[in-house]
Scaffold this motif. Structure first.
Motif, short mmCIF file in Angstrom:
data_model
loop_
_atom_site.label_atom_id
_atom_site.label_comp_id
_atom_site.label_asym_id
_atom_site.label_seq_id
_atom_site.Cartn_x
_atom_site.Cartn_y
_atom_site.Cartn_z
N UNK A 48 0.85 -1.18 0.00
CA UNK A 48 0.00 0.00 0.00
C UNK A 48 0.89 1.24 0.00
N UNK A 49 0.60 2.15 -0.91
CA UNK A 49 1.32 3.42 -0.91
C UNK A 49 0.64 4.32 0.12
N UNK A 50 1.31 4.58 1.24
CA UNK A 50 0.70 5.38 2.30
C UNK A 50 0.97 6.87 2.11
N UNK A 51 1.91 7.17 1.21
CA UNK A 51 2.18 8.57 0.85
C UNK A 51 2.69 8.54 -0.59
N UNK A 52 1.94 9.14 -1.47
CA UNK A 52 2.19 8.97 -2.90
C UNK A 52 2.70 10.26 -3.55
N UNK A 53 3.71 10.12 -4.39
CA UNK A 53 4.15 11.20 -5.28
C UNK A 53 4.90 12.33 -4.59
N UNK A 54 5.41 13.23 -5.43
CA UNK A 54 6.08 14.43 -4.91
C UNK A 54 7.41 14.15 -4.22
N UNK A 55 8.06 13.05 -4.57
CA UNK A 55 9.30 12.67 -3.88
C UNK A 55 10.48 13.49 -4.41
N UNK A 56 11.33 13.93 -3.48
CA UNK A 56 12.48 14.76 -3.86
C UNK A 56 13.60 14.01 -4.55
N UNK A 57 13.60 12.72 -4.46
CA UNK A 57 14.64 11.90 -5.08
C UNK A 57 14.40 11.81 -6.58
N UNK A 58 15.47 11.54 -7.35
CA UNK A 58 15.29 11.55 -8.82
C UNK A 58 15.41 10.17 -9.47
N UNK A 59 15.06 9.11 -8.78
CA UNK A 59 15.19 7.74 -9.31
C UNK A 59 14.55 7.65 -10.71
N UNK A 60 15.36 7.26 -11.70
CA UNK A 60 14.94 7.33 -13.10
C UNK A 60 13.76 6.47 -13.47
N UNK A 61 13.49 5.44 -12.67
CA UNK A 61 12.41 4.51 -12.98
C UNK A 61 11.09 4.92 -12.33
N UNK A 62 11.13 5.93 -11.46
CA UNK A 62 10.01 6.05 -10.52
C UNK A 62 8.94 7.05 -10.94
N UNK A 63 7.71 6.60 -10.84
CA UNK A 63 6.54 7.41 -11.17
C UNK A 63 6.29 8.49 -10.13
N UNK A 64 6.95 8.39 -8.97
CA UNK A 64 6.61 9.26 -7.84
C UNK A 64 7.59 10.39 -7.61
N UNK A 65 8.60 10.48 -8.47
CA UNK A 65 9.62 11.51 -8.28
C UNK A 65 9.10 12.86 -8.75
N UNK A 66 9.34 13.90 -7.95
CA UNK A 66 8.98 15.27 -8.35
C UNK A 66 9.81 15.72 -9.55
N UNK A 67 10.91 15.00 -9.82
CA UNK A 67 11.74 15.33 -10.99
C UNK A 67 11.08 14.89 -12.30
N UNK A 68 9.98 14.15 -12.23
CA UNK A 68 9.30 13.66 -13.44
C UNK A 68 7.87 14.17 -13.47
N UNK A 69 7.70 15.49 -13.72
CA UNK A 69 6.35 16.08 -13.65
C UNK A 69 5.38 15.51 -14.68
#
Ligand code: SAM
Ligand code: DTB
Ligand code: SF4
Length: 324
Positions: A48-69
Motif C-alpha cells: 500500500x502506498x501510504x504517501x504517494x508522489x512528490x518525492x524529492x529523489x530523482x530515481x529514473x524509474x520512478x513514477x513518484x519523483x517530483x523530478x518527473x512532472x
C-alpha cells in the motif's frame, strides 16, 4: 552441492552461475529451493502506498519523483493510520500474510508524519500480519523506533550494481543505501533488499548486484526481483520490455546464492505469462505481491492469481494463529 550459507561469493563465480545455460541453471536452482524450502509454499505480500508522489529523489524509474512532472501519478498526502489498518485488514481477509507500507520519501523526517507511520505499524502488527515498511533512508534511532512499534521487515533496494547506480539515481549514493541497510539490521529488523532489471544495465551489472546482496552478512531475509515497469513521463519510459527469461535467470541465480532467503517475484508480473511465472516459481521464487495494485502501477487481479496458484499447486502461507 553445499548445505551451508556462503557470504564470500566472488563476482567471477556469480557471473559464471548467471551466464549458465538456462535449463541447467533452473535445474540447480530448483534443487537448492527444494532443499531449503517447502517448494509448494508461496508468501503473499500486499503493498500500500501510504504517501504517494512528490518525492524529492530523482530515481529514473520512478513514477513518484517530483523530478518527473510528466508522470501520471498525482501527489497525495499521508494516509492516516486508521485508513491503513482498514486496508491491511482487507488484505488479511483476502489471504495476504505480509503487509508493506511504502512512502514516496527520500528519507524519514522525525515529527508527526513519522509518528503516524509508527501508529500504522502498531495497528497492522496487531492484526497478526507481518509488517514491512519502505520509507527511504533511516537513521539508527528511527530504525529502533520502528522496531519498537512492531516492524518486522524494512524494504530498501540496492536496485542495480554500484557501477550502474549513477545512471539510475543521482541524488543519493550506493553507500547511503548500504548505511540504511546497516541501521535496519542493527535495530533487529529483517532486511528486504533487491533490485530492478530492465533499466539498460548489462548482465554483468545484474551479477554484481546479486553478488553485493549475497555478500551481505546475514543475507537479506527477502530479495525482491522487480522487472522495470516503464512508466510514461519517466526517463525510462521508452526502454524495451524485459525478456521474461531474464527474470527467470535472475531469480534462479538469487536462489542459488541465497538459499535461505525468500525470493520475491515482484514488479512486472502483469507482463509475464503464466508460463513465465511458472518458470520463476520453479527457479525458486517463493513470494509475490498480491492484490491489484503495487504502489502506483497495476499488479495481477487477486482472482487471477488465486487461479494460477491453484493450477500450479502453490499454497499461500497460512495466516498467523493469533490475530486481533
Ligand atoms: N521511497 C522509498 C525508496 O525509494 O526506498 C520506498 C518506495 S520505492 C517506490 C521502492 C522500490 O520500488 C524502489 O527501490 C524500486 O526498487 C522499486 N520500484 C519503484 N518504481 C519501480 C518501477 N517503475 N519498476 C520496478 N520497480 C520499481
Ligand atoms: C519492491 O522491491 N517492489 C515494490 C516494493 N519493493 C515496495 C514496489 C514496486 C513498485 C512498482 C512501481 C509502482 O507501482 O509504482
Ligand atoms: Fe522517491 Fe523511492 Fe521513487 Fe526514488 S524510488 S523517487 S526515493 S519514491
Amino acid at each position: 552441492m553445499n548445505d551451508t550459507l556462503r557470504h564470500d561469493w566472488t563476482l567471477t563465480e556469480v557471473l559464471e552461475i548467471h551466464r549458465r545455460p538456462l535449463l541447467a541453471l533452473v535445474r540447480d536452482a530448483e534443487e537448492v529451493h527444494r532443499r531449503w524450502h517447502a517448494p509448494d509454499a508461496v508468501q503473499l505480500c500486499t503493498l500500500l502506498s501510504v504517501k504517494t508522489g512528490g518525492c524529492g529523489e530523482d530515481c529514473g524509474y520512478c513514477s513518484q519523483s517530483a523530478h518527473h512532472p510528466e508522470s501520471p501519478v498525482a501527489r497525495e498526502p499521508l494516509l492516516d493510520a486508521a485508513a491503513v489498518v482498514a486496508r491491511a485488514r482487507a488484505a488479511r481477509e483476502a489471504g495476504a500474510t505480509r503487509f508493506c507500507m511504502g512512502a514516496a520519501w527520500r528519507e524519514v523526517k522525525d515529527g508527526p508524519a513519522f509518528q503516524e507511520v509508527l501508529a500504522m505499524v502498531r495497528g497492522v502488527k496487531a492484526l497478526g500480519l507481518e509488517t514491512c515498511c519502505t520509507l527511504g533512508m533511516l537513521t539508527a534511532d528511527q530504525a529502533r523506533a520502528l522496531k519498537a512499534a512492531g516492524l518486522d521487515a524494512y524494504n530498501h533496494n540496492l536496485d542495480t550494481s554500484r557501477d550502474f547506480y549513477g545512471h539510475v539515481v543521482t541524488t543519493r549514493t550506493y553507500d547511503d543505501r548500504l548505511a540504511t541497510l546497516r541501521a535496519v539490521r542493527e535495530a533487529g529488523i529483517t532486511v528486504c533488499c533487491g533490485g530492478i532489471i530492465g533499466m539498460g544495465e548489462t548482465l554483468a551489472d545484474r551479477a554484481a548486484l546479486l553478488q553485493t546482496l549475497a555478500t551481505l552478512t546475514p543475507h537479506p531475509e527477502s530479495v525482491p526481483i522487480n522487472a522495470l515497469v516503464a512508466v510514461p513521463g519517466t526517463p525510462m519510459a521508452g526502454l524495451p520490455p524485459v525478456d521474461p527469461l531474464d527474470v527467470v535467470r535472475t531469480i534462479a541465480t538469487a536462489r542459488i546464492l541465497m538459499p535461505a532467503s525468500r525470493v520475491r517475484l515482484s514488479a512486472g508480473r502483469t507482463s509475464l505469462s503464466r508460463e513465465a511465472q511458472l518458470l520463476c516459481f520453479l527457479a525458486g521464487a517463493n513470494s509475490v505481491f498480491y492484490g491489484e495494485k503495487l504502489l502506483t502501477t497495476p499488479n495481477p487481479q487477486a482472482e487471477a492469481d488465486d487461479r494460477l496458484f491453484a493450477e500450479l499447486g502453490l499454497r499461500p502461507l497460512p495466516p498467523a494463529a493469533e490475530a486481533a
